[in-house]
Write a protein that holds these residues in place. Structure first.
Motif, PDB file in Angstrom:
ATOM      1  N   PHE A 185      87.621  47.176 167.631  1.00 30.90           N
ATOM      2  CA  PHE A 185      86.749  46.380 166.773  1.00 30.90           C
ATOM      3  C   PHE A 185      85.736  47.271 166.075  1.00 30.90           C
ATOM      4  CE2 PHE A 185      84.450  46.624 170.724  1.00 30.90           C
ATOM      5  CZ  PHE A 185      83.110  46.619 170.379  1.00 30.90           C
ATOM      6  N   PHE A 186      85.183  46.730 164.985  1.00 33.06           N
ATOM      7  CA  PHE A 186      84.158  47.403 164.207  1.00 33.06           C
ATOM      8  C   PHE A 186      82.841  46.667 164.403  1.00 33.06           C
ATOM      9  CE2 PHE A 186      88.082  48.085 161.899  1.00 33.06           C
ATOM     10  CZ  PHE A 186      88.039  49.433 161.621  1.00 33.06           C
ATOM     11  N   GLN A 187      81.770  47.409 164.459  1.00 33.20           N
ATOM     12  CA  GLN A 187      80.449  46.804 164.425  1.00 33.20           C
ATOM     13  C   GLN A 187      80.040  46.752 162.967  1.00 33.20           C
ATOM     14  OE1 GLN A 187      77.560  48.658 166.921  1.00 33.20           O
ATOM     15  NE2 GLN A 187      75.863  47.719 165.874  1.00 33.20           N
ATOM     16  N   VAL A 188      79.606  45.604 162.514  1.00 37.19           N
ATOM     17  CA  VAL A 188      79.276  45.420 161.107  1.00 37.19           C
ATOM     18  C   VAL A 188      77.793  45.110 160.982  1.00 37.19           C
ATOM     19  CG1 VAL A 188      79.757  44.075 159.026  1.00 37.19           C
ATOM     20  CG2 VAL A 188      81.585  44.524 160.676  1.00 37.19           C
ATOM     21  N   GLU A 189      77.117  45.889 160.144  1.00 36.40           N
ATOM     22  CA  GLU A 189      75.698  45.666 159.893  1.00 36.40           C
ATOM     23  C   GLU A 189      75.506  45.608 158.388  1.00 36.40           C
ATOM     24  OE1 GLU A 189      72.435  47.973 161.945  1.00 36.40           O
ATOM     25  OE2 GLU A 189      72.363  48.842 159.937  1.00 36.40           O
ATOM     26  N   GLU A 190      74.910  44.563 157.910  1.00 36.04           N
ATOM     27  CA  GLU A 190      74.682  44.442 156.472  1.00 36.04           C
ATOM     28  C   GLU A 190      73.278  44.925 156.151  1.00 36.04           C
ATOM     29  OE1 GLU A 190      74.257  40.887 153.300  1.00 36.04           O
ATOM     30  OE2 GLU A 190      76.032  40.830 154.576  1.00 36.04           O
TER      31      GLU A 190
ATOM     32  N   LEU B  31      68.793  56.179 145.935  1.00 38.28           N
ATOM     33  CA  LEU B  31      67.995  55.272 146.756  1.00 38.28           C
ATOM     34  C   LEU B  31      66.506  55.488 146.541  1.00 38.28           C
ATOM     35  CD1 LEU B  31      69.801  55.245 150.210  1.00 38.28           C
ATOM     36  CD2 LEU B  31      70.017  53.635 148.325  1.00 38.28           C
ATOM     37  N   GLU B  32      65.787  54.380 146.485  1.00 37.29           N
ATOM     38  CA  GLU B  32      64.336  54.439 146.385  1.00 37.29           C
ATOM     39  C   GLU B  32      63.757  54.960 147.705  1.00 37.29           C
ATOM     40  OE1 GLU B  32      61.140  51.413 144.607  1.00 37.29           O
ATOM     41  OE2 GLU B  32      62.294  50.589 146.273  1.00 37.29           O
ATOM     42  N   ASP B  33      64.389  54.565 148.807  1.00 34.64           N
ATOM     43  CA  ASP B  33      63.960  54.958 150.141  1.00 34.64           C
ATOM     44  C   ASP B  33      65.214  55.113 150.989  1.00 34.64           C
ATOM     45  OD1 ASP B  33      62.656  55.365 152.537  1.00 34.64           O
ATOM     46  OD2 ASP B  33      61.674  53.422 152.594  1.00 34.64           O
ATOM     47  N   LYS B  34      65.265  56.096 151.863  1.00 37.29           N
ATOM     48  CA  LYS B  34      66.460  56.343 152.678  1.00 37.29           C
ATOM     49  C   LYS B  34      66.676  55.254 153.731  1.00 37.29           C
ATOM     50  CE  LYS B  34      67.431  60.111 150.544  1.00 37.29           C
ATOM     51  NZ  LYS B  34      68.393  60.073 149.487  1.00 37.29           N
ATOM     52  N   GLU B  35      65.627  54.551 154.098  1.00 33.61           N
ATOM     53  CA  GLU B  35      65.747  53.460 155.068  1.00 33.61           C
ATOM     54  C   GLU B  35      66.113  52.174 154.335  1.00 33.61           C
ATOM     55  OE1 GLU B  35      65.441  53.735 158.444  1.00 33.61           O
ATOM     56  OE2 GLU B  35      65.319  55.871 158.037  1.00 33.61           O
ATOM     57  N   PRO B  36      66.885  51.291 154.963  1.00 33.39           N
ATOM     58  CA  PRO B  36      67.243  50.017 154.310  1.00 33.39           C
ATOM     59  C   PRO B  36      66.021  49.151 154.049  1.00 33.39           C
ATOM     60  CG  PRO B  36      68.464  50.323 156.374  1.00 33.39           C
ATOM     61  CD  PRO B  36      67.471  51.422 156.281  1.00 33.39           C
ATOM     62  N   ASP B  37      66.071  48.380 152.969  1.00 33.85           N
ATOM     63  CA  ASP B  37      65.015  47.408 152.675  1.00 33.85           C
ATOM     64  C   ASP B  37      65.014  46.311 153.730  1.00 33.85           C
ATOM     65  OD1 ASP B  37      64.643  48.875 150.372  1.00 33.85           O
ATOM     66  OD2 ASP B  37      65.663  47.435 149.078  1.00 33.85           O
ATOM     67  N   SER B  38      66.212  45.923 154.125  1.00 33.50           N
ATOM     68  CA  SER B  38      66.355  44.888 155.152  1.00 33.50           C
ATOM     69  C   SER B  38      67.700  45.062 155.837  1.00 33.50           C
ATOM     70  CB  SER B  38      66.274  43.490 154.535  1.00 33.50           C
ATOM     71  OG  SER B  38      67.379  43.278 153.679  1.00 33.50           O
ATOM     72  N   VAL B  39      67.785  44.530 157.030  1.00 31.32           N
ATOM     73  CA  VAL B  39      69.034  44.569 157.791  1.00 31.32           C
ATOM     74  C   VAL B  39      69.305  43.151 158.267  1.00 31.32           C
ATOM     75  CG1 VAL B  39      70.202  45.468 159.826  1.00 31.32           C
ATOM     76  CG2 VAL B  39      68.648  46.943 158.555  1.00 31.32           C
ATOM     77  N   GLU B  40      70.458  42.631 157.871  1.00 32.25           N
ATOM     78  CA  GLU B  40      70.871  41.321 158.338  1.00 32.25           C
ATOM     79  C   GLU B  40      71.511  41.492 159.712  1.00 32.25           C
ATOM     80  OE1 GLU B  40      70.283  38.406 156.718  1.00 32.25           O
ATOM     81  OE2 GLU B  40      69.210  39.601 155.249  1.00 32.25           O
TER      82      GLU B  40
END
Length: 79
Positions: A8-13, A40-49
């Motif tokens: 299985f795959f772990q999926v992160e949006e 990218l404006e920033d290397k970190e995600p704006d949000s993580v679902e």
């Protein structure tokens, strides 16, 4: 009792913001598609679902009892 191997795959949006300088929308998308993470404006995600998982293959004694090939379909939309 039987033993099953489950792949299985772990999926992160994750949502990111990219900033591309261009003369037109079409040019901006062409530039972006070549290397999206370079803008990218920033290397970190704006949000993580939420994190989900996706079962791709299950085998029993080396024989496949379930397998699904997931095709990535990407759409671009103007916000």
């Amino acid at each position: 009792m039987k033993k099953y191997v489950i792949k299985f795959f772990q999926v992160e949006e994750s949502e990111y913001t990219a900033i591309v300088e261009a003369e037109s929308y079409e040019e901006a998308m062409d530039i972006f598609e070549e290397s999206p993470f370079d803008y990218l404006e920033d290397k970190e995600p704006d949000s993580v679902e939420g994190i989900d998982y996706y079962v791709s293959k299950v085998t029993e004694n080396g024989e496949v009892v379930y397998e699904e090939i997931k095709e990535l379909i990407a759409e671009y939309r103007e916000c």
